[in-house]
Scaffold this motif. Structure first.
Motif, short mmCIF file in Angstrom:
data_model
loop_
_atom_site.label_atom_id
_atom_site.label_comp_id
_atom_site.label_asym_id
_atom_site.label_seq_id
_atom_site.Cartn_x
_atom_site.Cartn_y
_atom_site.Cartn_z
N SER A 1 0.85 -1.19 0.00
CA SER A 1 0.00 0.00 0.00
C SER A 1 0.88 1.24 0.00
O SER A 1 1.71 1.41 0.90
CB SER A 1 -0.91 0.02 1.23
OG SER A 1 -1.48 1.31 1.44
N GLU A 2 0.70 2.12 -0.99
CA GLU A 2 1.48 3.35 -1.04
C GLU A 2 1.20 4.22 0.18
O GLU A 2 2.12 4.76 0.81
CB GLU A 2 1.16 4.14 -2.31
CG GLU A 2 1.76 3.56 -3.57
CD GLU A 2 1.48 4.44 -4.79
OE1 GLU A 2 1.09 5.62 -4.62
OE2 GLU A 2 1.67 3.94 -5.92
N ARG A 3 -0.08 4.37 0.51
CA ARG A 3 -0.46 5.24 1.63
C ARG A 3 0.18 4.76 2.93
O ARG A 3 0.75 5.54 3.69
CB ARG A 3 -1.98 5.30 1.76
CG ARG A 3 -2.47 6.26 2.84
CD ARG A 3 -3.99 6.26 2.89
NE ARG A 3 -4.54 6.76 1.65
CZ ARG A 3 -4.74 8.05 1.38
NH1 ARG A 3 -4.39 8.95 2.27
NH2 ARG A 3 -5.27 8.43 0.25
N TYR A 4 0.08 3.47 3.18
CA TYR A 4 0.65 2.91 4.40
C TYR A 4 2.18 3.07 4.40
O TYR A 4 2.79 3.39 5.43
CB TYR A 4 0.29 1.44 4.54
CG TYR A 4 0.86 0.77 5.76
CD1 TYR A 4 0.39 1.10 7.04
CD2 TYR A 4 1.89 -0.17 5.66
CE1 TYR A 4 0.93 0.49 8.17
CE2 TYR A 4 2.43 -0.77 6.78
CZ TYR A 4 1.95 -0.43 8.03
OH TYR A 4 2.49 -1.02 9.14
N ALA A 5 2.80 2.88 3.23
CA ALA A 5 4.25 3.02 3.14
C ALA A 5 4.69 4.44 3.44
O ALA A 5 5.65 4.67 4.18
CB ALA A 5 4.72 2.60 1.75
N LEU A 6 3.98 5.44 2.89
CA LEU A 6 4.35 6.83 3.12
C LEU A 6 4.24 7.20 4.59
O LEU A 6 5.12 7.86 5.16
CB LEU A 6 3.47 7.75 2.28
CG LEU A 6 3.62 7.67 0.75
CD1 LEU A 6 2.60 8.56 0.08
CD2 LEU A 6 5.02 8.06 0.33
N VAL A 7 3.13 6.78 5.22
CA VAL A 7 2.91 7.11 6.63
C VAL A 7 3.93 6.40 7.51
O VAL A 7 4.52 7.00 8.43
CB VAL A 7 1.47 6.73 7.04
CG1 VAL A 7 1.29 6.86 8.54
CG2 VAL A 7 0.46 7.60 6.31
N THR A 8 4.18 5.13 7.23
CA THR A 8 5.12 4.34 8.02
C THR A 8 6.52 4.92 7.95
O THR A 8 7.21 5.05 8.97
CB THR A 8 5.13 2.88 7.54
OG1 THR A 8 3.81 2.33 7.70
CG2 THR A 8 6.12 2.05 8.34
N ILE B 1 11.60 9.35 7.23
CA ILE B 1 12.04 9.10 5.86
C ILE B 1 10.96 9.55 4.88
O ILE B 1 9.81 9.12 4.98
CB ILE B 1 12.36 7.60 5.64
CG1 ILE B 1 13.47 7.17 6.61
CG2 ILE B 1 12.77 7.33 4.20
CD1 ILE B 1 13.57 5.69 6.78
N ALA B 2 11.33 10.40 3.94
CA ALA B 2 10.40 10.91 2.93
C ALA B 2 10.70 10.27 1.59
O ALA B 2 11.85 10.27 1.15
CB ALA B 2 10.50 12.43 2.83
N VAL B 3 9.67 9.72 0.95
CA VAL B 3 9.82 9.08 -0.36
C VAL B 3 8.69 9.55 -1.26
O VAL B 3 7.74 10.19 -0.82
CB VAL B 3 9.81 7.53 -0.25
CG1 VAL B 3 10.95 7.05 0.62
CG2 VAL B 3 8.46 7.04 0.29
N GLN B 4 8.78 9.19 -2.54
CA GLN B 4 7.74 9.54 -3.50
C GLN B 4 6.81 8.36 -3.75
O GLN B 4 7.28 7.23 -3.88
CB GLN B 4 8.38 9.95 -4.83
CG GLN B 4 9.08 11.28 -4.79
CD GLN B 4 8.43 12.31 -5.71
OE1 GLN B 4 7.29 12.16 -6.13
NE2 GLN B 4 9.16 13.35 -6.02
N PRO B 5 5.50 8.60 -3.83
CA PRO B 5 4.56 7.53 -4.18
C PRO B 5 4.50 7.30 -5.68
O PRO B 5 4.67 8.23 -6.47
CB PRO B 5 3.22 8.06 -3.66
CG PRO B 5 3.35 9.55 -3.79
CD PRO B 5 4.80 9.87 -3.53
N GLY B 6 4.25 6.07 -6.09
CA GLY B 6 4.15 5.75 -7.50
C GLY B 6 2.99 6.44 -8.19
O GLY B 6 3.04 6.73 -9.39
#
Length: 443
Positions: free
Chosen positions: A390-397, A403-408
């Motif tokens: 899950s992108e949303r869960y990955a960003l929040v986690t 750690i800041a990353v970009q969603p697909g």
């Protein structure tokens, strides 16, 4: 409670019943707070009837305001005022997120490490020797730079010009060579800014799925059935996935495009000379309709603000003519500096060193992830493109762990969930903490 604007009142406030006039007048009313944010505009048919214009005129005015993020909604279900500033902006690119002061590793942008960029001192001094310096003569590309890039260009292009960076080159090509409202086939994933450009220009993006070899032939075949006017892809190292197109895949795409001879080909070589792969191009097959854009920002420095564009004389002439609305030409000083860097032995050694360091950083994180059961294929990229549940869960986690990353999703991905982690400026001491944080996504 939502306020619906009376069509008779609004019609009385509009001084110019053209598409542009209606859009500008309504924007002014919103900016002056005579129309409040949250208000519902009259329906297309209501306002058209009162103004005595066609519904298509009102729809087109609504479209202009919607592209500028001033109103939102759909014509039939209603349009609402959502902003006061009539200022187009690259929404995907700017939507990074506010993580406050808790960020340990910002892995959102694949910006080059300043410590790995070449020294520009001698190059800029050389640039000061460029001919016609300080002349208002519009120089598309200085002869020295053209002669230098031709030696290593992936096909014998007919003409060259410069632009102020790769994205500037892409934006110029889209504006100068395509009509607003065109449909454009675009590889998926792609750069967020490319999608923002298409949105701003009112163009429809037809996403073309990719695999490890580049755009999938069947996906492109289906996209071409929708009659796009152009096809955008990255022919060398992909800025998100790190995958590089094979010669076999290039030939497959060329065969598909053979029967669609009205499709313009726009190639975005954004990673440029940090790629360890040789440059390739569909210009080998279709030089008259291929526009190849190579950025030099990541390898030589973003403050050089330079990209080189190749294509037919007709296409390059159209882009150069469009540039006359603005800057007209890229700095001859910077063009001369780039020509120097491309032939300077010490600079080329520093580029090779940067390639190796980026590879080591990517491999260090890939190995740390592998120790936690997360497989990352080895490739040439400046990022790791990682499928996640899950992108949303990955960003929040990850954000919770600094750690800041970009969603697909921002890259136009429609099937699957991904995050992009830039390794460009990842220090050694954060490799293990980042890998451990990423592993939490899969638990």
């Amino acid at each position: 409670m939502t306020t619906k604007i009376d069509p008779n009142w609004l019609a009385g406030m509009l001084t110019n019943p053209t598409i542009r006039g209606i859009a500008m007048d309504i924007a002014a009313l919103i900016r002056e707070e005579r129309i409040a944010i949250g208000s519902q505009l009259p329906s297309v048919r209501e306002l058209a009837e009162v103004l005595g214009v066609s519904p298509a005129t009102i729809s087109a005015a609504w479209s202009q305001l919607r592209r500028q993020k001033v109103i939102a909604g759909r014509g039939r279900t209603g349009m609402w005022v959502c902003g006061q500033h009539v200022s187009p902006r690259p929404e995907r690119f700017e939507k990074i997120g506010n993580f406050g002061n808790t960020i340990l590793a910002d892995m959102t942008l694949s910006a080059p490490d300043p410590a790995l960029l070449p020294d520009l001192s001698a190059a800029l001094c050389h640039g000061l020797l460029a001919p016609n310096l300080n002349s208002y003569q519009r120089t598309a590309i200085i002869p020295e730079l053209e002669q230098t890039v031709r030696r290593h260009w992936p096909y014998p292009a007919e003409a060259f010009i410069t632009s102020d960076g790769g994205f500037d080159g892409m934006y110029l090509a889209l504006q100068a060579l395509l009509f607003p409202g065109s449909s454009v086939a675009v590889e998926s994933p792609t750069a967020a800014r490319v999608l923002d450009m298409l949105d701003h220009l009112g163009m429809n993006a037809i996403m073309v799925e990719c695999d490890e070899h580049g755009p999938e032939p069947e996906a492109l075949k289906q996209a071409l059935l929708q009659k796009p006017t152009a096809f955008i892809f990255q022919p060398r190292t992909h800025s998100h996935t790190g995958n590089a197109m094979s010669q076999e895949r290039l030939a497959e795409l060329a065969a598909l495009l053979a029967v669609h001879d009205n499709v313009l080909i726009l190639e975005d070589d954004g990673v440029g000379e940090l790629s360890t792969h040789a440059a390739i191009s569909l210009g080998r097959y279709y030089p008259d309709r291929t526009v190849h854009i190579r950025s030099y920002s990541k390898a030589y420095g973003p403050d050089l603000r330079l990209a080189v564009i190749s294509g037919s004389k007709t296409c390059m002439g159209q882009i150069q003519s469009f540039r006359h609305f603005g800057a007209g030409w890229s700095s001859r000083i910077l063009q001369g500096a780039l020509a120097y860097l491309l032939t300077d032995a010490q600079t080329q050694q520093s580029i090779a060193h940067a390639q190796e360091v980026y590879h080591q950083r990517r491999q260090a994180l890939a190995d740390a992830l592998a120790r936690r059961g997360i497989y990352v294929p080895e490739n040439d990229g400046l990022c790791i493109w990682l499928p996640v549940p899950s992108e949303r869960y990955a960003l929040v986690t990850l954000a919770a762990r600094g750690i800041a990353v970009q969603p697909g999703e921002r890259a136009g991905v429609k099937s699957g969930q991904f995050i992009r982690l830039s390794i460009c400026q990842l220090p050694d001491h954060l490799v293990e903490p980042v890998a451990e944080a990423v592993s939490q996504i899969f638990r």
